[in-house]
Design a protein around this motif. Structure first.
Motif, PDB file in Angstrom:
ATOM      1  N   SER A  38      32.399 -22.990  84.200  1.00 15.00           N
ATOM      2  CA  SER A  38      31.700 -22.275  83.101  1.00 15.00           C
ATOM      3  C   SER A  38      32.309 -21.959  81.778  1.00 15.00           C
ATOM      4  O   SER A  38      31.997 -21.472  80.735  1.00 15.00           O
ATOM      5  N   GLU A  39      33.825 -22.376  81.675  1.00 14.33           N
ATOM      6  CA  GLU A  39      34.537 -22.175  80.276  1.00 14.33           C
ATOM      7  C   GLU A  39      34.231 -23.290  79.546  1.00 14.33           C
ATOM      8  O   GLU A  39      33.492 -24.607  80.120  1.00 14.33           O
ATOM      9  N   VAL A  40      34.286 -23.321  78.450  1.00 15.90           N
ATOM     10  CA  VAL A  40      33.827 -24.345  77.138  1.00 15.90           C
ATOM     11  C   VAL A  40      35.445 -25.223  76.821  1.00 15.90           C
ATOM     12  O   VAL A  40      36.289 -24.551  76.601  1.00 15.90           O
ATOM     13  N   PHE A  41      35.030 -26.680  76.750  1.00 16.13           N
ATOM     14  CA  PHE A  41      36.022 -27.520  75.962  1.00 16.13           C
ATOM     15  C   PHE A  41      35.310 -28.087  74.920  1.00 16.13           C
ATOM     16  O   PHE A  41      34.212 -28.374  75.028  1.00 16.13           O
ATOM     17  N   PRO A  42      35.992 -28.704  73.878  1.00 11.62           N
ATOM     18  CA  PRO A  42      35.361 -29.330  72.902  1.00 11.62           C
ATOM     19  C   PRO A  42      35.401 -30.934  73.138  1.00 11.62           C
ATOM     20  O   PRO A  42      36.281 -31.415  73.872  1.00 11.62           O
ATOM     21  N   CYS A  43      34.141 -31.381  72.833  1.00 11.62           N
ATOM     22  CA  CYS A  43      34.127 -32.974  72.927  1.00 11.62           C
ATOM     23  C   CYS A  43      35.342 -33.407  72.113  1.00 11.62           C
ATOM     24  O   CYS A  43      35.390 -33.259  70.995  1.00 11.62           O
ATOM     25  N   PRO A  44      35.946 -34.599  72.591  1.00 11.36           N
ATOM     26  CA  PRO A  44      37.030 -35.136  71.986  1.00 11.36           C
ATOM     27  C   PRO A  44      36.541 -35.893  70.436  1.00 11.36           C
ATOM     28  O   PRO A  44      37.434 -36.124  69.838  1.00 11.36           O
ATOM     29  N   LEU A  45      35.340 -36.197  70.501  1.00 12.55           N
ATOM     30  CA  LEU A  45      35.029 -36.940  69.342  1.00 12.55           C
ATOM     31  C   LEU A  45      34.290 -36.002  68.144  1.00 12.55           C
ATOM     32  O   LEU A  45      34.738 -36.044  67.098  1.00 12.55           O
ATOM     33  N   CYS A  46      33.168 -35.169  68.572  1.00 13.52           N
ATOM     34  CA  CYS A  46      32.511 -34.169  67.843  1.00 13.52           C
ATOM     35  C   CYS A  46      32.863 -32.875  67.723  1.00 13.52           C
ATOM     36  O   CYS A  46      32.559 -31.968  66.862  1.00 13.52           O
ATOM     37  N   ARG A  47      33.636 -32.266  68.795  1.00  9.17           N
ATOM     38  CA  ARG A  47      34.141 -31.071  68.899  1.00  9.17           C
ATOM     39  C   ARG A  47      32.958 -30.192  69.227  1.00  9.17           C
ATOM     40  O   ARG A  47      33.292 -29.002  68.992  1.00  9.17           O
TER      41      ARG A  47
END
Length: 181
Positions: free
Chosen positions: A48-57
């Motif tokens: 349930s933690e959040v990580f950014p998409c490597p392309l669009c963040r």
């Protein structure tokens, strides 16, 4: 000129997708990445933690069970040969991705009797170093005197070549004037 289109690949590691560690997983923002790259990104994240998409963040929540539980990109999976369209079960054990899989060959060519557990380390650790000190080659450091010697030797060659060119130029310019009969 038409470019030949190769197999689809992960935009992070540029490896072709497969049905195990490089399985194509789609994020809510519609970008697709391989399981191994997403697992490396999520290794320190909790469910349930959040990580950014490597392309669009765009923010992406880690699903319960980790990155391996993200949905598969079926449009890419459908491009695989029929015997590779079944995804292998992949799980995370500590910092290793594990997969119990059979050989990726057509069922008719080789009998697939035994399963094999394959693992990939997601992190470098001191227990499994990339190179041991015995594998490395020692390069002696040059002292100031040896660097000066090299510099002086280069200047000596430069002076010698300049002198030779000046003498050659002098001969070419003035020698024809002495040959008048």
């Amino acid at each position: 000129m038409e470019l030949e289109k190769g197999p689809p690949e992960c935009p992070v590691c540029f490896s072709a997708y497969d049905n195990a560690f490089k399985a194509p997983l789609i994020l809510p923002c519609a970008h697709t990445f391989c399981l191994e790259c997403l697992s490396r990104i999520c290794i320190f994240k909790k469910e349930s933690e959040v990580f950014p998409c490597p392309l669009c963040r765009a923010p992406v929540k880690v699903p319960p069970g980790g990155a391996s539980k993200l949905p598969t990109d079926l449009s890419i999976l459908s491009q695989f040969p029929p015997w590779k369209q079944n995804l292998q079960e992949v799980w995370l054990e500590g910092s290793k991705l594990c997969c119990k899989r059979k050989a990726d060959v057509p069922p008719s060519s080789v009998a697939q009797d035994e399963d094999t557990v394959v693992t990939i380390d997601l992190l470098w650790s001191a227990a499994h170093p990339v190179a041991t000190p015995g594998d490395l080659v020692a390069v002696p450091r040059q002292g100031l005197l040896s660097r000066c010697s090299l510099l002086c030797r280069n200047w000596a060659y430069l002076i010698w070549i300049s002198t030779f060119c000046l003498i050659l130029l002098f001969i070419i310019v003035f020698f024809p004037s002495y040959i008048h009969f």
